[in-house]
Write an enzyme that holds these catalytic residues in place. Structure first.
Site, PDB file in Angstrom:
ATOM      1  N   GLN A 260     -44.479 -16.924 132.837  1.00  0.00           N
ATOM      2  CA  GLN A 260     -45.248 -16.506 131.658  1.00  0.00           C
ATOM      3  C   GLN A 260     -46.543 -15.771 131.995  1.00  0.00           C
ATOM      4  O   GLN A 260     -46.952 -14.881 131.268  1.00  0.00           O
ATOM      5  CB  GLN A 260     -45.561 -17.753 130.832  1.00  0.00           C
ATOM      6  CG  GLN A 260     -46.051 -17.476 129.438  1.00  0.00           C
ATOM      7  CD  GLN A 260     -45.932 -18.719 128.579  1.00  0.00           C
ATOM      8  OE1 GLN A 260     -44.857 -19.062 128.113  1.00  0.00           O
ATOM      9  NE2 GLN A 260     -47.026 -19.415 128.395  1.00  0.00           N
TER      10      GLN A 260
ATOM     11  N   GLU B 236     -52.016 -12.225 124.923  1.00  0.00           N
ATOM     12  CA  GLU B 236     -53.251 -12.679 125.570  1.00  0.00           C
ATOM     13  C   GLU B 236     -53.994 -11.547 126.279  1.00  0.00           C
ATOM     14  O   GLU B 236     -54.901 -11.787 127.067  1.00  0.00           O
ATOM     15  CB  GLU B 236     -52.930 -13.819 126.539  1.00  0.00           C
ATOM     16  CG  GLU B 236     -52.346 -15.013 125.792  1.00  0.00           C
ATOM     17  CD  GLU B 236     -52.044 -16.197 126.681  1.00  0.00           C
ATOM     18  OE1 GLU B 236     -52.279 -16.108 127.898  1.00  0.00           O
ATOM     19  OE2 GLU B 236     -51.578 -17.219 126.160  1.00  0.00           O
TER      20      GLU B 236
ATOM     21  N   ASP C  36     -48.666 -19.236 135.794  1.00  0.00           N
ATOM     22  CA  ASP C  36     -48.190 -20.195 134.792  1.00  0.00           C
ATOM     23  C   ASP C  36     -46.708 -19.920 134.638  1.00  0.00           C
ATOM     24  O   ASP C  36     -46.303 -18.928 134.047  1.00  0.00           O
ATOM     25  CB  ASP C  36     -48.917 -20.015 133.453  1.00  0.00           C
ATOM     26  CG  ASP C  36     -48.359 -20.941 132.365  1.00  0.00           C
ATOM     27  OD1 ASP C  36     -47.458 -21.756 132.679  1.00  0.00           O
ATOM     28  OD2 ASP C  36     -48.792 -20.842 131.207  1.00  0.00           O
TER      29      ASP C  36
ATOM     30  N   GLU D 238     -49.353 -23.557 137.201  1.00  0.00           N
ATOM     31  CA  GLU D 238     -49.260 -24.373 135.986  1.00  0.00           C
ATOM     32  C   GLU D 238     -47.796 -24.523 135.579  1.00  0.00           C
ATOM     33  O   GLU D 238     -47.031 -23.559 135.639  1.00  0.00           O
ATOM     34  CB  GLU D 238     -50.042 -23.672 134.877  1.00  0.00           C
ATOM     35  CG  GLU D 238     -50.054 -24.391 133.553  1.00  0.00           C
ATOM     36  CD  GLU D 238     -50.737 -23.552 132.479  1.00  0.00           C
ATOM     37  OE1 GLU D 238     -50.328 -23.676 131.315  1.00  0.00           O
ATOM     38  OE2 GLU D 238     -51.649 -22.773 132.807  1.00  0.00           O
TER      39      GLU D 238
ATOM     40  N   ASP E 204     -49.503 -28.817 131.966  1.00  0.00           N
ATOM     41  CA  ASP E 204     -49.814 -28.414 130.587  1.00  0.00           C
ATOM     42  C   ASP E 204     -48.829 -29.117 129.663  1.00  0.00           C
ATOM     43  O   ASP E 204     -49.142 -30.147 129.064  1.00  0.00           O
ATOM     44  CB  ASP E 204     -49.737 -26.890 130.465  1.00  0.00           C
ATOM     45  CG  ASP E 204     -49.870 -26.405 129.024  1.00  0.00           C
ATOM     46  OD1 ASP E 204     -50.351 -27.182 128.170  1.00  0.00           O
ATOM     47  OD2 ASP E 204     -49.489 -25.257 128.733  1.00  0.00           O
TER      48      ASP E 204
ATOM     49  N   LYS F 234     -56.177 -28.413 126.252  1.00  0.00           N
ATOM     50  CA  LYS F 234     -56.073 -27.590 125.041  1.00  0.00           C
ATOM     51  C   LYS F 234     -56.427 -28.485 123.859  1.00  0.00           C
ATOM     52  O   LYS F 234     -55.701 -29.436 123.567  1.00  0.00           O
ATOM     53  CB  LYS F 234     -54.648 -27.059 124.872  1.00  0.00           C
ATOM     54  CG  LYS F 234     -54.246 -26.015 125.900  1.00  0.00           C
ATOM     55  CD  LYS F 234     -52.783 -25.641 125.721  1.00  0.00           C
ATOM     56  CE  LYS F 234     -52.375 -24.479 126.607  1.00  0.00           C
ATOM     57  NZ  LYS F 234     -50.915 -24.282 126.599  1.00  0.00           N
TER      58      LYS F 234
ATOM     59  N   ARG G  33     -55.189 -20.876 123.441  1.00  0.00           N
ATOM     60  CA  ARG G  33     -53.762 -20.780 123.109  1.00  0.00           C
ATOM     61  C   ARG G  33     -53.431 -19.300 122.933  1.00  0.00           C
ATOM     62  O   ARG G  33     -54.323 -18.468 122.790  1.00  0.00           O
ATOM     63  CB  ARG G  33     -53.426 -21.523 121.809  1.00  0.00           C
ATOM     64  CG  ARG G  33     -53.692 -23.001 121.778  1.00  0.00           C
ATOM     65  CD  ARG G  33     -53.080 -23.792 122.919  1.00  0.00           C
ATOM     66  NE  ARG G  33     -51.636 -23.786 123.040  1.00  0.00           N
ATOM     67  CZ  ARG G  33     -50.832 -24.803 122.714  1.00  0.00           C
ATOM     68  NH1 ARG G  33     -51.338 -25.919 122.213  1.00  0.00           N
ATOM     69  NH2 ARG G  33     -49.535 -24.731 122.905  1.00  0.00           N
ATOM     70  N   SER G  34     -52.132 -18.983 122.889  1.00  0.00           N
ATOM     71  CA  SER G  34     -51.774 -17.564 122.753  1.00  0.00           C
ATOM     72  C   SER G  34     -52.141 -17.028 121.374  1.00  0.00           C
ATOM     73  O   SER G  34     -52.441 -15.850 121.212  1.00  0.00           O
ATOM     74  CB  SER G  34     -50.295 -17.347 123.057  1.00  0.00           C
ATOM     75  OG  SER G  34     -49.513 -18.257 122.335  1.00  0.00           O
TER      76      SER G  34
ATOM     77  N   LYS H 243     -59.269 -20.946 131.173  1.00  0.00           N
ATOM     78  CA  LYS H 243     -58.149 -20.030 131.033  1.00  0.00           C
ATOM     79  C   LYS H 243     -58.223 -19.480 129.622  1.00  0.00           C
ATOM     80  O   LYS H 243     -57.989 -20.214 128.665  1.00  0.00           O
ATOM     81  CB  LYS H 243     -56.877 -20.844 131.256  1.00  0.00           C
ATOM     82  CG  LYS H 243     -55.635 -20.018 131.299  1.00  0.00           C
ATOM     83  CD  LYS H 243     -54.443 -20.924 131.498  1.00  0.00           C
ATOM     84  CE  LYS H 243     -53.215 -20.148 131.115  1.00  0.00           C
ATOM     85  NZ  LYS H 243     -52.027 -20.949 131.046  1.00  0.00           N
TER      86      LYS H 243
END
EC number: 4.2.1.11
Length: 427
Positions: free
Chosen positions: A163, A205, A242, A285, A312, A337, A366-367, A388
Site C-alpha cells: 500500500q 494520501e 506499509d 507496517e 496497525d 490512529k 487515515r486515508s 505518518k
C-alpha cells in the site's frame, strides 16, 4: 468557567468527498474547541465502528446524520454542565452511554469528535497549545515524518500489492529540515517518473501511483530519487513500507495479484527479510495479516532486532490487543490512529502501554482526512517521535506538517527532533 454549555455536531466532507463528523464544544467562558473525524479505506476488522447511515439515496449510504444526531442529542445531554478538563471522565461517560464493546451504537466517529473537541476547548480556555495541554511541559519531541511517496494496494489503481512506500528523513537536524528533504525527494521522484513515461497523478494520501509491476520496481524508483535529490539513502533518508497485507491474505496465503505470485506465511516473512537486506528499509507496517498470529511471531523473530515492525490492523490502537501482542512477542511498534479506538483517553493509554513495554509508537492519519491537524499536536504531546501523515501534496496532508512547523518554531531551542533515535532499529 470551563463547564460545557453546548455541543454542536455537523456533517462535513472529508478529502475523498465522503461525509464525516465535525464537532464544536462551547464552554461557559466562551472558549470553543473544534474537531473533525478522519476515515480509513483499509480498515482493520477489530476497529471501533464508524457509524454510517446506510441510506443509499443520500451520499451513497455514507451519510453520518445518525452519528451527528447522537452528538447533538444523547451525548450533549450526558455531558452538559461538566468540567471540560475532566477528559477521562468525559470519555468514560460516552463509552458507558454507548454500551457496546466497539462503540457501534453511537458511533466511534461521534464519540471521537466530541472527545477531541473537548480537549481543544480546554486548551483554548487555558490559552495553551493543544500539545502542551495534553502532554505537559515534557512535550517537545518533533516526530520524524514517514512520507508516503508511492501508493499501491487499495490506495491506488495500479498493480503494486503493497500500500505505501515511505521515506523518513532521519539524518535531518530538525523537523523543518526533514520536511525539506522529503519535499525535494518528492519533486525529484515526480520528474523521474515522468521521464520514464509514468502517470504522476497523486492518490488519496498525496503519493504517486505509477503503473509498476512490483515492490522492487517501486523501491528502485525511490532509491534513485533519494540519490538524484542529493541525499544518501541509509543515512540521510531511510525507507518504510506499509504492506497492508491483510488486504491480500487469502486462505492462509499471501496472494500478490500484481506480481502473479502466492507466498506461504514463511515465504512472506522471508520475502520481507530479503527486502530489508537489500534496501535501507527500517520500518514495515502490517507485514503480516491482522489475524496471522503465527506469521507475526515468525516475522518478529526473523527481523525484529533490525527493523521496526508496526502493528496497525494487528493492534487497532486497542490496549487489549496490544497487551496480547506484547506478551506473545508480536511486532515491536504500534500505529496510533485516534479513530480506531474512538477517544483521546484510550489513545493515550495505548501509547503509554507501548512505551512502557519498549515498543515504539507512530501517530497516524487515515486515508480519508480533513484540514484538522490534531494528530500533529498529539504526536508532540506523546513524544512518540514518529508521524505518518501522507505525502508532500494535498492540503489535508500538509495541514499536519504545517502545524508541526509552527510547533517547532514555538518551542524554539527547547524543540528536539526524533531523528535516528526515534527508530530503535537505527539507535
Amino acid at each position: 468557567m470551563t463547564a460545557i454549555i453546548d455541543i454542536i455536531g455537523r456533517e462535513i466532507l472529508d478529502s475523498r468527498g465522503n461525509p464525516t463528523v465535525e464537532v464544536d464544544v462551547v464552554l461557559e467562558d466562551g472558549a470553543l474547541g473544534r474537531a473533525a473525524v478522519p476515515s480509513g479505506a483499509s480498515t482493520g476488522a477489530h476497529e471501533a465502528v464508524e457509524l454510517r447511515d446506510g441510506d443509499k439515496a443520500r451520499y451513497l449510504g455514507k451519510g453520518v446524520t445518525k452519528a451527528v444526531g447522537a452528538v447533538n442529542g444523547e451525548i450533549f445531554e450526558a455531558l452538559s454542565g461538566l468540567d471540560v478538563e475532566q477528559q477521562a471522565q468525559i470519555d468514560q461517560i460516552m463509552i458507558d452511554l454507548d454500551g457496546t464493546p466497539n462503540k457501534s451504537r453511537l458511533g466511534a466517529n461521534a464519540i471521537l469528535g466530541v472527545s477531541l473537541a473537548c480537549a481543544k476547548a480546554a486548551a483554548n480556555s487555558l490559552d495553551m497549545p493543544l500539545y502542551r495541554y495534553v502532554g505537559g511541559t515534557s512535550a517537545r519531541l518533533l516526530p520524524v515524518p514517514m512520507m508516503n511517496i508511492i501508493n499501491g494496494g487499495v490506495h491506488a489503481d495500479n498493480p503494486i500489492d503493497f500500500q505505501e512506500f515511505m521515506i523518513l528523513p532521519v539524518g535531518a537536524s530538525s523537523f523543518a529540515e526533514g520536511l525539506r528533504y522529503g519535499a525535494e525527494v518528492f519533486h525529484t521522484l515526480k520528474s523521474e517518473l515522468k521521464k520514464a513515461g509514468h502517470n504522476t497523478n497523486v492518490g488519496d494520501e498525496g503519493g504517486f501511483a505509477p503503473n509498476l509491476p512490483s515492490a522492487d520496481a517501486a523501491l528502485e524508483f525511490v532509491m534513485n530519487a533519494i540519490g538524484k535529490a542529493g541525499f544518501k539513502a541509509g543515512s540521510d533518508i531511510v525507507i518504510g513500507l506499509d504492506c497492508a497485507s491483510t488486504e491480500f491474505f487469502k486462505d492462509g496465503k499471501y496472494v500478490y495479484e500484481g506480481e502473479g505470485k502466492t507466498r506461504s506465511i514463511s515465504e512472506q516473512a522471508k520475502y520481507l527479510a530479503d527486502l530489508v537486506a537489500r534496501y535501507p528499509i527500517v520500518t514495515i507496517e502490517d507485514g503480516m495479516s491482522e489475524d496471522d498470529m503465527d506469521g507475526w511471531k515468525e516475522l518478529t523473530d526473523l527481523i525484529g532486532k533490525k527493523c521496526q515492525l508496526v502493528g496497525d490492523d494487528l493492534f487497532v490502537t486497542n490496549v487489549k490487543r496490544l497487551a496480547e501482542g506484547i506478551k506473545a512477542g508480536r511486532a515491536n511498534s504500534i500505529l496510533i490512529k485516534v479513530n480506531q479506538i474512538g477517544t483521546l483517553t484510550e489513545t493515550l493509554a495505548a501509547v503509554e502501554m507501548a512505551h512502557k513495554a519498549g515498543y515504539t509508537s507512530v501517530m497516524s492519519h487515515r486515508s480519508g482526512e480533513t484540514e484538522d491537524s490534531t494528530i500533529a499536536d498529539l504526536a508532540v504531546a506523546t513524544n512518540c517521535g514518529q508521524i505518518k501523515t501522507g505525502s508532500l501534496a494535498r492540503s489535508d496532508r500538509t495541514a499536519k506538517y504545517n502545524q508541526l512547523l509552527r510547533i517547532e518554531q514555538q518551542l524554539g531551542k527547547q524543540a528536539l527532533y526524533g531523528g535516528k533515535a526515534a527508530l530503535k532499529a537505527l539507535a
